[in-house]
Write an enzyme that holds these catalytic residues in place. Structure first.
Site, PDB file in Angstrom:
ATOM      1  N   HIS A  37       0.659  -1.116   0.002  1.00 23.35           N
ATOM      2  CA  HIS A  37      -0.381   0.422   0.356  1.00 23.35           C
ATOM      3  C   HIS A  37       1.298   1.616  -0.062  1.00 23.35           C
ATOM      4  O   HIS A  37       0.624   2.334  -0.377  1.00 23.35           O
ATOM      5  CB  HIS A  37      -0.992   0.183   1.315  1.00 23.35           C
ATOM      6  N   MET A 184       2.876  -8.878  -1.296  1.00 23.86           N
ATOM      7  CA  MET A 184       2.355  -8.480   0.232  1.00 23.86           C
ATOM      8  C   MET A 184       0.847  -8.568   0.085  1.00 23.86           C
ATOM      9  O   MET A 184       0.094  -8.084  -1.200  1.00 23.86           O
ATOM     10  CB  MET A 184       3.713  -6.882   0.469  1.00 23.86           C
TER      11      MET A 184
END
Ligand code: AMP
Length: 277
Positions: A37, A184
């Site tokens: 992110h 991830m």
């Protein structure tokens, strides 16, 4: 950095920024932030003046048997992580986004959302496209950043922007992986250490297919058969498809730029990954 939860407050801040001629970027997330992110947020910060990060676990994109209730919610830690990068964090309550319990208007895509993940998660992309459209209208960004880890999602959002004439530039961002190669994901925290080790088979297999392609093998049937044999039995494969990067249609002959898409379970945890040939 400002933290807002109401649509009215967010709109006021964005309008003010736009009146000053600032370029506004949006990074939509469901929180439980990790480096994947943050890479989007950093890129957004480099390329714009005001970065809005939304944190919203969107109920309409989860199926009835999926992990909506258990999805990791770590707002305080997320705010700390974003401190140096985001200008505004927008974390609305569900009621703020869906004041009417019985929403009736959705964004519905008829083709690319029905294959790959769409086949196994009916209604998922309808929920995704609808929340992204709502966030676009709420935040009115000039640009919006999405990860290529969710390749099918990226293509669908890009198509929605084109077809519904949103005046927004959608920016793709590369997949960020753990050192060992696992892409991830907030859902990785559901896995035990042992499962995390098993899950490495996924990226190893995707890399092996790519290597074989680079060595000259273009028969997808044969490439897939060998890959599936390696994944079995550690990973329960939902699909492993080599697809056209734009149409997402399955290919029988491998070609440069095609995307090898994977989804499957490691234990009870559903993982997705992909690699571009
Ligand atoms: P999520 O919070 O899972 O909805 O993800 C929010 C955004 O971050 C989406 O655009 C994802 O594609 C992106 N993202 C999640 N994980 C990664 C990753 N490992 N690498 C790059 N982008 C990611």
């Amino acid at each position: 950095m400002k933290h807002v939860t109401s649509i009215t407050d967010l709109k006021a801040l964005v309008v003010d920024a736009k009146n000053k001629g600032l370029k506004v970027a949006l990074v939509p997330t469901m929180g439980n932030l990790h480096e994947g992110h943050l890479s989007l947020v950093r890129k957004a910060k480099q390329e714009s003046d005001l970065v809005v990060v939304s944190i919203f676990v969107n109920p309409t994109q989860f199926g009835p048997k999926e992990d909506y209730n258990n999805y990791p919610r770590t707002l305080k830690e997320d705010i700390d992580l974003l401190y140096n990068y985001a200008d505004i964090i927008f974390s609305p309550a569900v009621k703020e986004i869906y004041p009417d319990q019985n929403s009736r208007v959705f964004v519905y895509e008829t083709k690319k959302s029905k294959i790959l993940c769409g086949k196994f998660r009916p209604g998922h992309f309808e929920g995704v496209l609808s929340i992204v459209a709502k966030l676009f209208n709420i935040c009115m960004p000039d640009t919006a950043y999405f990860g290529l880890k969710d390749y099918q999602q990226f293509i669908l959002i890009r198509d929605m922007v084109r077809e519904l004439n949103f005046n927004i530039k959608v920016v793709p961002c590369s997949i960020v992986r753990e050192k060992e190669g696992l892409a991830m994901s907030s859902r990785n925290s559901y896995m035990s250490e042992e499962q995390k080790l098993s899950s490495l088979t996924i990226i190893k297999t995707l890399n092996t297919v790519k290597e074989k392609f680079l060595q000259g093998e273009t028969n997808v049937f044969s490439l897939k058969a060998k890959a599936l044999a390696v994944l079995f039995p550690q990973i329960e494969v939902q699909y492993l498809e080599l697809v056209h990067p734009d149409t997402l249609e399955s290919l029988s002959t491998a070609q440069k730029g095609a995307v090898l898409m994977f989804a499957g379970y490691c234990g009870k945890v559903r993982l997705i990954d992909n690699i571009i040939l």
